[in-house]
Motif scaffolding. Structure first.
Motif, PDB file in Angstrom:
ATOM      1  N   LYS A   1      21.962  47.645 -27.665  1.00  0.00           N
ATOM      2  CA  LYS A   1      22.191  46.792 -26.499  1.00  0.00           C
ATOM      3  C   LYS A   1      22.308  47.599 -25.214  1.00  0.00           C
ATOM      4  O   LYS A   1      21.737  47.231 -24.193  1.00  0.00           O
ATOM      5  N   THR A   2      23.043  48.725 -25.259  1.00  0.00           N
ATOM      6  CA  THR A   2      23.337  49.459 -24.026  1.00  0.00           C
ATOM      7  C   THR A   2      22.453  50.684 -23.804  1.00  0.00           C
ATOM      8  O   THR A   2      22.210  51.066 -22.662  1.00  0.00           O
ATOM      9  N   GLY A   3      22.060  51.354 -24.883  1.00  0.00           N
ATOM     10  CA  GLY A   3      21.281  52.585 -24.758  1.00  0.00           C
ATOM     11  C   GLY A   3      22.068  53.746 -24.185  1.00  0.00           C
ATOM     12  O   GLY A   3      21.489  54.705 -23.675  1.00  0.00           O
TER      13      GLY A   3
ATOM     14  N   LEU B   1      13.840  52.387 -26.786  1.00  0.00           N
ATOM     15  CA  LEU B   1      12.741  52.828 -25.921  1.00  0.00           C
ATOM     16  C   LEU B   1      11.460  52.060 -26.231  1.00  0.00           C
ATOM     17  O   LEU B   1      10.746  51.637 -25.323  1.00  0.00           O
ATOM     18  N   ARG B   2      11.159  51.903 -27.520  1.00  0.00           N
ATOM     19  CA  ARG B   2       9.946  51.172 -27.916  1.00  0.00           C
ATOM     20  C   ARG B   2       9.980  49.727 -27.442  1.00  0.00           C
ATOM     21  O   ARG B   2       8.936  49.131 -27.201  1.00  0.00           O
ATOM     22  N   SER B   3      11.176  49.171 -27.313  1.00  0.00           N
ATOM     23  CA  SER B   3      11.292  47.776 -26.862  1.00  0.00           C
ATOM     24  C   SER B   3      11.097  47.646 -25.355  1.00  0.00           C
ATOM     25  O   SER B   3      11.073  46.544 -24.830  1.00  0.00           O
ATOM     26  N   GLY B   4      11.006  48.780 -24.662  1.00  0.00           N
ATOM     27  CA  GLY B   4      10.783  48.751 -23.215  1.00  0.00           C
ATOM     28  C   GLY B   4      12.043  48.944 -22.390  1.00  0.00           C
ATOM     29  O   GLY B   4      12.005  48.806 -21.170  1.00  0.00           O
ATOM     30  N   ALA B   5      13.147  49.268 -23.039  1.00  0.00           N
ATOM     31  CA  ALA B   5      14.405  49.481 -22.319  1.00  0.00           C
ATOM     32  C   ALA B   5      14.704  50.979 -22.220  1.00  0.00           C
ATOM     33  O   ALA B   5      14.306  51.754 -23.080  1.00  0.00           O
ATOM     34  N   GLY B   6      15.384  51.363 -21.169  1.00  0.00           N
ATOM     35  CA  GLY B   6      15.717  52.767 -20.948  1.00  0.00           C
ATOM     36  C   GLY B   6      17.015  53.177 -21.619  1.00  0.00           C
ATOM     37  O   GLY B   6      17.693  52.373 -22.267  1.00  0.00           O
ATOM     38  N   LEU B   7      17.348  54.437 -21.433  1.00  0.00           N
ATOM     39  CA  LEU B   7      18.546  55.031 -22.016  1.00  0.00           C
ATOM     40  C   LEU B   7      19.342  55.756 -20.943  1.00  0.00           C
ATOM     41  O   LEU B   7      18.802  56.127 -19.896  1.00  0.00           O
ATOM     42  N   ARG B   8      20.600  55.993 -21.240  1.00  0.00           N
ATOM     43  CA  ARG B   8      21.439  56.881 -20.443  1.00  0.00           C
ATOM     44  C   ARG B   8      22.144  57.777 -21.449  1.00  0.00           C
ATOM     45  O   ARG B   8      22.918  57.308 -22.279  1.00  0.00           O
TER      46      ARG B   8
ATOM     47  N   ALA C   1       9.522  54.427 -20.335  1.00  0.00           N
ATOM     48  CA  ALA C   1       8.222  55.066 -20.549  1.00  0.00           C
ATOM     49  C   ALA C   1       8.354  56.570 -20.793  1.00  0.00           C
ATOM     50  O   ALA C   1       7.352  57.274 -20.818  1.00  0.00           O
ATOM     51  N   SER C   2       9.561  57.059 -20.990  1.00  0.00           N
ATOM     52  CA  SER C   2       9.793  58.499 -21.094  1.00  0.00           C
ATOM     53  C   SER C   2      10.152  58.939 -22.510  1.00  0.00           C
ATOM     54  O   SER C   2      11.106  59.688 -22.714  1.00  0.00           O
ATOM     55  N   ALA C   3       9.380  58.519 -23.486  1.00  0.00           N
ATOM     56  CA  ALA C   3       9.644  58.915 -24.873  1.00  0.00           C
ATOM     57  C   ALA C   3       9.608  60.434 -25.019  1.00  0.00           C
ATOM     58  O   ALA C   3      10.407  61.002 -25.768  1.00  0.00           O
ATOM     59  N   VAL C   4       8.727  61.092 -24.301  1.00  0.00           N
ATOM     60  CA  VAL C   4       8.636  62.557 -24.378  1.00  0.00           C
ATOM     61  C   VAL C   4       9.943  63.184 -23.910  1.00  0.00           C
ATOM     62  O   VAL C   4      10.445  64.117 -24.537  1.00  0.00           O
TER      63      VAL C   4
ATOM     64  N   GLY D   1       6.074  51.382 -35.213  1.00  0.00           N
ATOM     65  CA  GLY D   1       5.980  50.463 -34.096  1.00  0.00           C
ATOM     66  C   GLY D   1       5.876  51.149 -32.756  1.00  0.00           C
ATOM     67  O   GLY D   1       5.902  50.495 -31.735  1.00  0.00           O
ATOM     68  N   ALA D   2       5.784  52.455 -32.745  1.00  0.00           N
ATOM     69  CA  ALA D   2       5.677  53.166 -31.465  1.00  0.00           C
ATOM     70  C   ALA D   2       4.349  52.856 -30.823  1.00  0.00           C
ATOM     71  O   ALA D   2       3.334  52.735 -31.483  1.00  0.00           O
ATOM     72  N   ALA D   3       4.387  52.701 -29.544  1.00  0.00           N
ATOM     73  CA  ALA D   3       3.153  52.373 -28.804  1.00  0.00           C
ATOM     74  C   ALA D   3       2.361  53.625 -28.508  1.00  0.00           C
ATOM     75  O   ALA D   3       2.848  54.694 -28.440  1.00  0.00           O
TER      76      ALA D   3
END
Length: 101
Positions: free
Chosen positions: A16-18, A54-61, A76-79, A99-101
């Motif tokens: 939920k929060t990342g 990340l795959r769902s389109g949400a970011g992280l902190r 968009a920063s999986a790397v 499921g990774a894009a």
């Protein structure tokens, strides 16, 4: 509350929060450093929840100890995320990437 239920709740909150705050970072760090299959597996599970976010389109902190603070990782920063994982938790790789894009 049993350990499985606590773990499930932690995963839901993480999805939920990342957010990997300082406390969770050091929980992951300690589990990774213990280097037992169960503790590394626990850490890997948490990191896979973040990868799914990340795959769902949400970011992280995430907490970055070199900065003594949290940094944003965009959706968009999986790397950038995997570089952070490699820097701090290399024994957890490879993470599940279905499921990774």
């Amino acid at each position: 509350m049993d350990a499985r239920e606590l773990n499930r709740q932690q995963d839901e909150q993480l999805l939920k929060t990342g957010v990997v705050d300082r406390e969770l970072f050091f929980d992951l760090h300690n589990a990774h450093g213990y280097d037992a299959a169960s503790s590394v597996g626990w850490a890997r599970g948490k990191l896979e929840v973040l990868a799914a976010r990340l795959r769902s389109g949400a970011g992280l902190r995430v907490y970055e100890p070199t900065l003594q603070g949290e940094v944003e990782i965009g959706a968009a920063s999986a790397v950038e995320f995997f570089a952070w994982v490699l820097r701090h938790f290399p024994h957890t790789l490879p993470l599940q990437t279905e499921g990774a894009a």
